[in-house]
Design a protein around this motif. Sequence first.
Motif, PDB file in Angstrom:
ATOM      1  N   ARG A  38       0.824  -1.212   0.000  1.00  0.00           N
ATOM      2  CA  ARG A  38       0.000   0.000   0.000  1.00  0.00           C
ATOM      3  C   ARG A  38       0.862   1.268   0.000  1.00  0.00           C
ATOM      4  O   ARG A  38       0.625   2.166  -0.818  1.00  0.00           O
ATOM      5  N   PRO A  39       1.895   1.378   0.857  1.00  0.00           N
ATOM      6  CA  PRO A  39       2.727   2.593   0.802  1.00  0.00           C
ATOM      7  C   PRO A  39       3.406   2.795  -0.559  1.00  0.00           C
ATOM      8  O   PRO A  39       3.468   3.912  -1.061  1.00  0.00           O
ATOM      9  N   ARG A  40       3.862   1.719  -1.175  1.00  0.00           N
ATOM     10  CA  ARG A  40       4.511   1.844  -2.478  1.00  0.00           C
ATOM     11  C   ARG A  40       3.497   2.221  -3.554  1.00  0.00           C
ATOM     12  O   ARG A  40       3.801   2.999  -4.457  1.00  0.00           O
ATOM     13  N   TYR A  41       2.312   1.677  -3.444  1.00  0.00           N
ATOM     14  CA  TYR A  41       1.257   2.049  -4.380  1.00  0.00           C
ATOM     15  C   TYR A  41       0.947   3.539  -4.249  1.00  0.00           C
ATOM     16  O   TYR A  41       0.771   4.240  -5.239  1.00  0.00           O
ATOM     17  N   TYR A  42       0.878   4.042  -3.013  1.00  0.00           N
ATOM     18  CA  TYR A  42       0.625   5.458  -2.789  1.00  0.00           C
ATOM     19  C   TYR A  42       1.704   6.320  -3.439  1.00  0.00           C
ATOM     20  O   TYR A  42       1.409   7.352  -4.037  1.00  0.00           O
ATOM     21  N   VAL A  43       2.958   5.916  -3.308  1.00  0.00           N
ATOM     22  CA  VAL A  43       4.058   6.673  -3.907  1.00  0.00           C
ATOM     23  C   VAL A  43       3.901   6.724  -5.420  1.00  0.00           C
ATOM     24  O   VAL A  43       3.974   7.790  -6.035  1.00  0.00           O
ATOM     25  N   VAL A  44       3.676   5.574  -6.035  1.00  0.00           N
ATOM     26  CA  VAL A  44       3.549   5.526  -7.495  1.00  0.00           C
ATOM     27  C   VAL A  44       2.336   6.332  -7.951  1.00  0.00           C
ATOM     28  O   VAL A  44       2.406   7.086  -8.929  1.00  0.00           O
ATOM     29  N   PHE A  89      -0.857  11.729   0.705  1.00  0.00           N
ATOM     30  CA  PHE A  89      -1.248  10.462   0.096  1.00  0.00           C
ATOM     31  C   PHE A  89      -2.749  10.224   0.168  1.00  0.00           C
ATOM     32  O   PHE A  89      -3.231   9.192  -0.211  1.00  0.00           O
ATOM     33  N   ARG A  90      -3.505  11.160   0.666  1.00  0.00           N
ATOM     34  CA  ARG A  90      -4.958  10.992   0.725  1.00  0.00           C
ATOM     35  C   ARG A  90      -5.526  11.287  -0.660  1.00  0.00           C
ATOM     36  O   ARG A  90      -5.346  12.370  -1.202  1.00  0.00           O
ATOM     37  N   GLU A 109       0.063  10.972 -10.631  1.00  0.00           N
ATOM     38  CA  GLU A 109      -0.901  12.077 -10.613  1.00  0.00           C
ATOM     39  C   GLU A 109      -0.229  13.436 -10.738  1.00  0.00           C
ATOM     40  O   GLU A 109      -0.850  14.403 -11.170  1.00  0.00           O
ATOM     41  N   ASN A 110       1.033  13.518 -10.369  1.00  0.00           N
ATOM     42  CA  ASN A 110       1.760  14.778 -10.444  1.00  0.00           C
ATOM     43  C   ASN A 110       2.690  14.849 -11.653  1.00  0.00           C
ATOM     44  O   ASN A 110       3.541  15.739 -11.730  1.00  0.00           O
TER      45      ASN A 110
END
Length: 168
Positions: free
Chosen positions: A102-108, A165-166, A113-114
């Motif tokens: 989940r944390p790695r997915y959030y980073v990607v 990350f929200r 998105e940016n």
Amino acid sequence: MVACAKGLGVPRRSGMFRQALQAVTFSDKEKIAAKVEFLKKTFRWSDAEVGIAVSKVPGVLTKSNDMLQNRSEFLISEVGLEPGYIAYRPAMLTYSLEGRMRPRYYVVKFLKENGLLKRDPSYFTVFKESEKAFKKMFIHPHKEAAPHLGKDYDAACKGEVPTNFRFT
């Protein structure tokens, strides 16, 4: 036990055969059949896909149904991976959901998105890389554009969801 392990599609000379033996040691045929059916239903796999997944990672048979359900929901519903993609890369089912995937997915997702990624990475690569390699590929190159990314990732690995990350 040997016949049961071979019946899972794991060749006797395979390096995975020992793991297959361990996976079936404390289970009878009915429990194994029930787990196979659960995998088919949960991951929307065919018989062949279950066979592929189990032959690559026999230990998947020892995972709890809750753990497998959580990973299915995350990988298929949230990340958007195809069931067949997961079947050919079942090692993903052994990684920590909250501490790694989940944390790695959030980073990607944040990077995509940016507009900070040049191409979409393989999620299998994202999840399987060592911590050091992951940071080298996805955190360090973006220190200037996203200076908070490393701290946010570390916080997410500890179970916190940083504001950045929200996603809505």
